[in-house]
Design an enzyme around this catalytic site. Structure first.
Site, mmCIF file in Angstrom:
data_model
loop_
_atom_site.group_PDB
_atom_site.id
_atom_site.type_symbol
_atom_site.label_atom_id
_atom_site.label_comp_id
_atom_site.label_asym_id
_atom_site.label_seq_id
_atom_site.Cartn_x
_atom_site.Cartn_y
_atom_site.Cartn_z
ATOM 1 N N TRP A 330 0.826 -1.207 0.000
ATOM 2 C CA TRP A 330 0.000 0.000 0.000
ATOM 3 C C TRP A 330 0.862 1.260 0.000
ATOM 4 O O TRP A 330 0.472 2.290 -0.558
ATOM 5 C CB TRP A 330 -0.915 -0.026 1.235
ATOM 6 N N HIS A 331 2.048 1.181 0.588
ATOM 7 C CA HIS A 331 2.890 2.366 0.721
ATOM 8 C C HIS A 331 3.501 2.833 -0.591
ATOM 9 O O HIS A 331 3.908 3.996 -0.693
ATOM 10 C CB HIS A 331 4.011 2.101 1.734
ATOM 11 N N GLY A 332 3.594 1.975 -1.582
ATOM 12 C CA GLY A 332 4.163 2.452 -2.833
ATOM 13 C C GLY A 332 4.589 1.343 -3.765
ATOM 14 O O GLY A 332 4.562 0.153 -3.421
#
Length: 484
Positions: A330-332
């Site tokens: 989800w962070h990247g």
């Protein structure tokens, strides 16, 4: 727009005055005003993507109505299909704007590795700010409607405000519609007590951001991005300071967002609960970025756990691994984030596997209330977290894995330089932050900023303002989680 900038405060005051005067008799008028303000805020930040946000609000609003109608007709098959379509649409938004360029780049590397001279064209897609947050709210809403825990709202203004609410759209918290939407039904009235509490929360958030996160960022950015020039001691110190920087930065934003919402009479989700006092990583993730953890647990882990229940304990472990990999990804768009999630997933599985033995060992040796045992576990959890942050920050997996032999080769040395004296105030402010968390953790009846005594609140507020103006970095640095 940074939440503590002069520009933001002009915007907030211009929004707040009519909100509590002209529109203070009608909840719908307040909602319309807040929605217009939220869309204007997003336009100021990223005007090119406001059309996308409005379109997503409209599409998911009508999807929610249709799913609700099908559920009322007990047409589970079509309701499930439409819910799946909505989730696929939300995931597609994330994939296109956040991950497609990365996937194309990885595919081109594979083509080159197997000898193909041609490759797909490089994509330069502008990622809308806050997309990771508002797409999760969009998907969470339709899932809740399908589960019939809420009825679909027939007021598009309320739904639009839930998705685009300006304090939370950039970096959360990710609110649940069950908690947020009912608050929009009644008029939010002016209250000095609530507004005072909200502004104290905002002030604490500004202190964390400007006096801790931004003060140490120069040191951590230099050390961790150019680690090959530093020894093991400096890298370890950089990782530890980055752990406090990330916490102060993200918790600072969350405090500001919660405080701003509180001023307007709206309660949003808490995001942190003293995570650095967790005694294992399972407890840590229940305390860190709680709105994201709760979202993924409800909509990823629980369905997977049910799907894998025939596999017994192995199914539970697999669901846990997938859950943490989703949180990491989800962070990247980088394999390091996947590895970050896998690292935590494997450690959580290890924690779950050894939990019975640990409890038996604690009971056998009467260690449950032993402070040395307790803070040894807390320290180990913090160390494991710091190691994962090295992966979190690394540009690629090779760089992350190279850090450890580099530290071994460089050895240890005193990291203190003349420039380090500039960080002394930040270190003192970190102690202040951790002392506050400590007293709240042990429920010590000692209050300053939120004291019942007016004079103590006044003194604490004054000291915080002096620290912010005298020592804080007020250059308007962006929040770390804006890029996620």
């Amino acid at each position: 727009m940074v939440l503590y900038s002069i520009r933001f405060w002009f915007f907030f005051c211009a929004l707040l005055i009519p909100y509590f005067t002209v529109f203070n008799k009608c909840a719908k008028a307040q909602n319309v005003w807040l929605l217009l303000g939220s869309l204007f805020f997003y336009t100021l930040v990223d005007w090119r993507m406001t059309v996308l946000l409005v379109a997503a609000i409209g599409i998911f609003f009508f999807l929610g109505l249709k799913i609700d109608a099908l559920c009322q007709e007990q047409n589970e098959k079509d309701a499930s299909r439409l819910t799946t379509l909505a989730v696929v649409l939300g995931v597609s938004l994330l994939v296109y704007f956040k991950y497609l360029g990365f996937f194309v780049g990885q595919f081109n590397k594979i083509l080159m590795a197997i000898g193909f001279g041609s490759s797909l064209p490089t994509l330069r897609i502008i990622m809308p700010l806050g997309i990771s947050f508002f797409t999760f709210k969009l998907m969470g809403y339709v899932i809740e409607v399908h589960r019939e825990t809420i009825r679909a709202t027939r007021d598009i203004v309320k739904f639009g405000l839930f998705i685009s609410f300006f304090p939370t759209i950039m970096s959360g918290p990710i609110d649940n519609p069950r908690n947020f939407l009912p608050q929009l039904d009644g008029v939010r009235t002016f209250s000095w007590e609530r507004i005072g509490e909200g502004f104290r929360r905002i002030l604490w958030g500004i202190f964390l951001k400007t006096c801790i996160a931004d003060l140490v960022s120069g040191y951590t950015d230099t050390v961790l991005s150019l680690y090959i020039y530093h020894n093991a001691t400096t890298i370890i110190l950089g990782a530890v300071l980055y752990a406090f920087q990330l916490y102060a930065d993200f918790a600072g934003y969350s405090h500001m967002a919660i405080g701003i919402s509180q001023v307007m009479g709206i309660k949003v989700a808490e995001n942190f609960n003293r995570p650095y006092f967790a005694q294992n990583l399972a407890e840590f993730w229940r305390r860190w970025h709680m709105s994201l953890t709760n979202w993924v647990t409800q909509y990823v882990f629980m369905p997977l756990n049910i799907a894998f229940r025939d596999k017994g304990t192995a199914g539970l472990y697999l669901a846990t691994l997938i859950n943490l990999v989703v949180i990491g990804a989800w962070h990247g768009a980088n394999w390091t984030f996947v590895l970050f999630g896998l690292y935590h997933g494997l450690l959580l599985v290890a924690t779950m596997t050894l939990d019975k033995k640990r409890k038996h060992f604690e009971k056998q040796h009467n260690l449950k209330k032993n402070p040395i045992w307790k803070y040894s576990r807390t320290s180990l959890t913090f160390i494991l977290w710091c190691v994962s942050l090295l992966c979190f920050l690394s540009p690629n997996i090779h760089s992350f894995l190279h850090i450890f032999p580099h530290c071994f080769n460089k050895g240890f040395d005193v990291p203190w330089t003349e420039e380090s004296f500039q960080k002394v105030p930040a270190l003192l402010f970190i102690l202040v932050m951790m002392f506050k968390d400590y007293k709240d953790e042990i429920k010590l009846d000692l209050h300053f900023l939120h004291s019942s005594h007016y004079w103590l609140r006044l003194v604490t507020t004054t000291l915080l303002i002096i620290c912010i103006l005298g020592f804080g970095s007020l250059d308007g640095a962006s929040f770390i989680y804006y890029k996620f």
